[in-house]
Design an enzyme around this catalytic site. Structure first.
Site, PDB file in Angstrom:
ATOM      1  N   TYR A 225      41.027  41.648  42.772  1.00 28.67           N
ATOM      2  CA  TYR A 225      42.028  42.485  42.259  1.00 28.67           C
ATOM      3  C   TYR A 225      41.159  43.633  41.626  1.00 28.67           C
ATOM      4  O   TYR A 225      42.107  44.790  41.748  1.00 28.67           O
ATOM      5  CB  TYR A 225      42.954  41.853  41.329  1.00 28.67           C
ATOM      6  CG  TYR A 225      43.894  40.962  41.439  1.00 28.67           C
ATOM      7  CD1 TYR A 225      45.186  40.877  42.090  1.00 28.67           C
ATOM      8  CD2 TYR A 225      43.257  39.414  41.508  1.00 28.67           C
ATOM      9  CE1 TYR A 225      46.024  39.958  42.477  1.00 28.67           C
ATOM     10  CE2 TYR A 225      44.239  38.414  42.011  1.00 28.67           C
ATOM     11  CZ  TYR A 225      45.552  38.520  42.327  1.00 28.67           C
ATOM     12  OH  TYR A 225      46.207  37.782  42.733  1.00 28.67           O
TER      13      TYR A 225
ATOM     14  N   ASP B  89      46.770  32.962  40.074  1.00 32.69           N
ATOM     15  CA  ASP B  89      48.041  33.566  40.606  1.00 32.69           C
ATOM     16  C   ASP B  89      48.841  32.394  41.509  1.00 32.69           C
ATOM     17  O   ASP B  89      49.963  32.406  41.220  1.00 32.69           O
ATOM     18  CB  ASP B  89      47.811  34.955  41.412  1.00 32.69           C
ATOM     19  CG  ASP B  89      48.863  35.826  41.645  1.00 32.69           C
ATOM     20  OD1 ASP B  89      49.822  35.437  41.287  1.00 32.69           O
ATOM     21  OD2 ASP B  89      48.538  36.944  41.997  1.00 32.69           O
TER      22      ASP B  89
ATOM     23  N   LYS C 248      35.911  27.712  44.357  1.00 30.70           N
ATOM     24  CA  LYS C 248      35.600  27.399  45.913  1.00 30.70           C
ATOM     25  C   LYS C 248      34.014  27.653  45.640  1.00 30.70           C
ATOM     26  O   LYS C 248      33.632  28.341  46.855  1.00 30.70           O
ATOM     27  CB  LYS C 248      36.409  28.504  46.662  1.00 30.70           C
ATOM     28  CG  LYS C 248      36.429  28.322  47.921  1.00 30.70           C
ATOM     29  CD  LYS C 248      37.102  26.976  48.341  1.00 30.70           C
ATOM     30  CE  LYS C 248      37.238  26.674  49.938  1.00 30.70           C
ATOM     31  NZ  LYS C 248      37.821  25.279  50.062  1.00 30.70           N
TER      32      LYS C 248
ATOM     33  N   ASP D  45      41.207  24.444  46.933  1.00 32.33           N
ATOM     34  CA  ASP D  45      42.385  23.487  47.885  1.00 32.33           C
ATOM     35  C   ASP D  45      42.533  22.274  47.485  1.00 32.33           C
ATOM     36  O   ASP D  45      43.866  21.747  47.635  1.00 32.33           O
ATOM     37  CB  ASP D  45      41.612  23.518  49.184  1.00 32.33           C
ATOM     38  CG  ASP D  45      39.917  23.350  49.081  1.00 32.33           C
ATOM     39  OD1 ASP D  45      39.631  23.276  48.088  1.00 32.33           O
ATOM     40  OD2 ASP D  45      39.453  23.149  50.243  1.00 32.33           O
TER      41      ASP D  45
END
Ligand code: NAD
Length: 369
Positions: free
Chosen positions: A142, A245, A189, A221
């Site tokens: 972001y 988010d 990740k 995931d």
């Protein structure tokens, strides 16, 4: 206690739900003898229309000079459907978080027993779920460098984290875990992303200072899957801006609806409290928005910014009692039962206010307390 609160309704249903959040704060002040002074400011689409700026200076000055902020949401279909527009409502939100140093977004995900049937997940999987998310707010894709290459066909958003950004939110997560079930799940990740490897390394370092708290790492995931498969296995979750988010929206299904989830954004100065939902254009103006997320955000405001635990618990009890008596907005209604009484936004807010008064008088809570 005297406190100054800025109401920042924003766009769409933001206006409808903050009206109810504010009326709950007014009632709490009346019951406990506090003086809450309210001010209002514009942000988002409305602010662009009025000033050309999604976060006008006048708004920012008000926000920097108050004790807490109750925010609604920003967003408008005009911008959602036209990605070429350069001035956008969400810029106001991102700038506000940055300017106020709001680096940690806390999202408690707790299912009221009365809503077990309202979720799309099986009750036996959900029952007892109680998760506290810490989503980092000032870094990640972001805020990293973004743009298009000259040919216009290649775009990029840099995923970037600095060690201090991870450290400060990790400390908050471990500290919170100490007051709960003493487990932190860090989500990243790290098998693919370098920024996630820095994230994991830093959380591990910080974790050494909290030997009494169990630390586990999950890839995003796998976390997304486990959240639905076994939500009770989580206590405190700490993660970056993008993963947070997405995962917190997924987790909203544990609580039955987006309309039930409150959040607090905190940093070193003033705190900002808002529902996790957006401006919901599909239901704006219909009077059917669920105001409970805004009301529960007001409860977080009382607890975190003002240290008013008793007041905050009273608001949560009033919400619980309202649900127990069968009152529902359409988003949390159970089509299988006829026992429920469907209310519009305003009447749902009024029910909570009336429950506040009732419970307070039963507990003999008063201004002299
Ligand atoms: P949304 O959260 O506004 O709505 C998603 C779905 O949930 C919709 O079907 C909506 O009707 C429903 N919903 C949301 N809040 C509800 C409530 N209180 N009661 C009942 N139902 C509710 O997300 P979206 O549709 O993806 O986005 C709409 C706009 O909101 C976009 O412009 C987006 O950019 C903006 N947005 C803003 C914020 C924010 O200000 N923090 C967050 C998310 C999205």
């Amino acid at each position: 206690m005297n406190k100054k609160i800025v109401i920042l309704p924003g766009d769409g249903i933001g206006k409808e739900v903050t009206t109810e959040g504010k009326s709950v704060l007014i009632k709490i002040a009346e019951i406990f003898g506090h003086e809450f002074e309210f001010d209002e400011a514009i942000i988002g689409h409305d602010a662009i229309e009025a000033t050309g700026n999604p976060l006008p200076d006048e708004t920012l000055t008000k926000l920097k000079n108050c004790d807490a902020i109750l925010f609604g949401a920003v967003g408008h279909p005009k911008y959602d459907n036209d990605p070429t527009l350069k001035v956008r409502p969400e810029q106001g939100l991102l700038k506000m978080r940055k300017e106020l140093g709001l680096y940690a977004n806390l999202r408690p995900i707790k299912l009221f027993d009365e809503l077990l049937e309202a979720s799309s997940i099986k009750p036996e999987i959900l029952k007892g779920s109680d998760i506290l998310f810490f989503r980092e707010l000032t870094g990640d894709v972001y805020f990293g460098e973004k743009g298009r290459r000259d040919d216009g066909n290649t775009a990029y958003d840099l995923m970037i984290y600095q060690r201090y950004e991870v450290e400060r939110i990790a400390h908050k997560a471990f500290q919170a875990a100490r007051t709960r079930n003493k487990k932190v799940t860090s989500v990243d990740k790290a098998n693919v992303l370098e920024s996630s490897r820095l994230w994991r390394e830093t959380v591990q370092e910080v974790g050494k200072q909290y030997p009494d708290v169990q630390l586990e790492h999950l890839f995003v995931d796998s976390a997304a899957m486990k959240l639905i498969q076994n939500p009770r296995s989580f206590d405190v979750v700490v993660t970056g801006n993008l993963f947070g988010d997405i995962l917190t929206d997924e987790a909203s299904q544990i609580a039955g609806s987006m309309g039930m989830l409150a959040s607090a954004s905190v940093g070193d100065k003033v705190g900002l409290y808002e529902p996790i939902h957006g401006s919901a254009h599909d239901i704006t103006g219909k009077g059917i928005a669920n105001p409970l997320a805004s009301i529960l955000s007001a409860a977080l405001l009382l607890d975190i910014s003002f240290g008013m635990k008793q007041e905050s618990e009273l608001v949560i009890k009033a919400v619980e009692e309202t649900l127990k008596q069968g009152y529902r907005t359409t988003d949390i209604a159970d089509a299988k039962t006829t026992r429920e009484k469907i209310l519009n936004t305003q009447n749902m807010g009024a029910q909570v206010v009336s429950q506040l008064a009732k419970i307070a008088s039963q507990l003999s809570v008063s201004a002299n307390n």
